[in-house]
Design a protein around this motif. Structure first.
Motif, PDB file in Angstrom:
ATOM      1  N   UNK A   1       0.833  -1.204   0.000  1.00  0.00           N
ATOM      2  CA  UNK A   1       0.000   0.000   0.000  1.00  0.00           C
ATOM      3  C   UNK A   1       0.869   1.256   0.000  1.00  0.00           C
ATOM      4  N   UNK A   2       1.947   1.239   0.799  1.00  0.00           N
ATOM      5  CA  UNK A   2       2.857   2.391   0.821  1.00  0.00           C
ATOM      6  C   UNK A   2       3.489   2.595  -0.552  1.00  0.00           C
ATOM      7  N   UNK A   3       3.921   1.508  -1.163  1.00  0.00           N
ATOM      8  CA  UNK A   3       4.498   1.592  -2.505  1.00  0.00           C
ATOM      9  C   UNK A   3       3.484   2.155  -3.486  1.00  0.00           C
ATOM     10  N   UNK A   4       2.257   1.639  -3.440  1.00  0.00           N
ATOM     11  CA  UNK A   4       1.232   2.083  -4.368  1.00  0.00           C
ATOM     12  C   UNK A   4       0.943   3.574  -4.200  1.00  0.00           C
ATOM     13  N   UNK A   5       0.833   4.038  -2.951  1.00  0.00           N
ATOM     14  CA  UNK A   5       0.565   5.451  -2.705  1.00  0.00           C
ATOM     15  C   UNK A   5       1.688   6.304  -3.294  1.00  0.00           C
ATOM     16  N   UNK A   6       2.931   5.889  -3.093  1.00  0.00           N
ATOM     17  CA  UNK A   6       4.064   6.648  -3.640  1.00  0.00           C
ATOM     18  C   UNK A   6       4.002   6.693  -5.165  1.00  0.00           C
TER      19      UNK A   6
ATOM     20  N   UNK B   1      14.194   2.519  -2.748  1.00  0.00           N
ATOM     21  CA  UNK B   1      14.323   1.152  -3.255  1.00  0.00           C
ATOM     22  C   UNK B   1      14.640   1.221  -4.748  1.00  0.00           C
ATOM     23  N   UNK B   2      15.059   0.097  -5.318  1.00  0.00           N
ATOM     24  CA  UNK B   2      15.328   0.036  -6.757  1.00  0.00           C
ATOM     25  C   UNK B   2      14.005  -0.026  -7.521  1.00  0.00           C
ATOM     26  N   UNK B   3      14.043   0.424  -8.766  1.00  0.00           N
ATOM     27  CA  UNK B   3      12.815   0.457  -9.550  1.00  0.00           C
ATOM     28  C   UNK B   3      12.280  -0.925  -9.926  1.00  0.00           C
ATOM     29  N   UNK B   4      13.127  -1.910 -10.338  1.00  0.00           N
ATOM     30  CA  UNK B   4      12.566  -3.211 -10.735  1.00  0.00           C
ATOM     31  C   UNK B   4      11.711  -3.897  -9.662  1.00  0.00           C
ATOM     32  N   UNK B   5      12.131  -3.923  -8.380  1.00  0.00           N
ATOM     33  CA  UNK B   5      11.259  -4.536  -7.374  1.00  0.00           C
ATOM     34  C   UNK B   5       9.950  -3.761  -7.185  1.00  0.00           C
ATOM     35  N   UNK B   6      10.007  -2.446  -7.351  1.00  0.00           N
ATOM     36  CA  UNK B   6       8.795  -1.638  -7.230  1.00  0.00           C
ATOM     37  C   UNK B   6       7.845  -1.958  -8.381  1.00  0.00           C
TER      38      UNK B   6
ATOM     39  N   UNK C   1      10.742   7.956  -9.973  1.00  0.00           N
ATOM     40  CA  UNK C   1      10.674   8.940  -8.873  1.00  0.00           C
ATOM     41  C   UNK C   1      10.119   8.305  -7.600  1.00  0.00           C
ATOM     42  N   UNK C   2       9.116   7.431  -7.745  1.00  0.00           N
ATOM     43  CA  UNK C   2       8.556   6.753  -6.573  1.00  0.00           C
ATOM     44  C   UNK C   2       9.613   5.864  -5.910  1.00  0.00           C
TER      45      UNK C   2
END
Length: 161
Positions: free
Chosen positions: A6-11, A27-32, A20-21
């Motif tokens: 949820x925190x990731x999604x909000x960002x 964190x790195x972009x690929x895991x996000x 940018x998120x």
């Protein structure tokens, strides 16, 4: 579903851009990117429209963003209240109010409530509409406003006219 999703999604929803998120979240972009795909698969709904220069929320994504913010706010309020209660062994009672109401009966009511040594009163100056969101997220327990709000999730009572 985990709170970090949820925190990731909000960002991502607020930034509209995975890079940018990811920077904002440290964190790195690929895991996000993978986490957002997994979230969409878990919910069964596309939350983003992928564009060459970023992301745009779908209507489902906009709704989920609002709900995710409320959930995270509720969790933060619960953690804060838990810590406060553990430190003081008191029950927290949060009151939202518009400034003009503070000059009426509210000060007298607060004084009476503060006589209870097991109760800690926390006051939040909020506009009436802000109080509705604060009630839903658990930031306040009761609110005193000036206008009636049409929201089925909030019980209202006219005290005086």
């Amino acid at each position: 579903m985990e709170l970090r999703h949820l925190r990731y999604f909000v960002a991502v929803g607020e930034e509209g851009n995975l890079t940018r998120a990811a920077e904002k979240l440290f964190i790195a972009q690929p895991p996000l990117t993978r986490a957002m795909k997994q979230l969409e698969e878990e919910i069964g709904v596309e939350l983003f429209i992928r564009k060459p220069r970023g992301l745009e929320l779908t209507s489902g994504g906009e709704f989920f963003l609002e709900q995710a913010r409320q959930i995270l706010d509720k969790v933060a309020a619960t953690v804060e209240d838990t810590r406060r209660i553990a430190q003081h062994r008191k029950t927290i009672f949060s009151i939202g109010f518009v400034p003009s109401v503070f000059y009426g009966q509210l000060p007298l009511m607060v004084r009476r409530l503060r006589r209870n040594k097991n109760l800690e009163i926390v006051l939040h100056e909020l506009k009436t509409r802000e109080q509705v969101e604060a009630l839903k997220t658990g930031k306040i327990d009761i609110g005193f406003g000036r206008v009636s709000i049409d929201d089925p999730d909030v019980e209202q009572e006219l005290l005086f006219d």
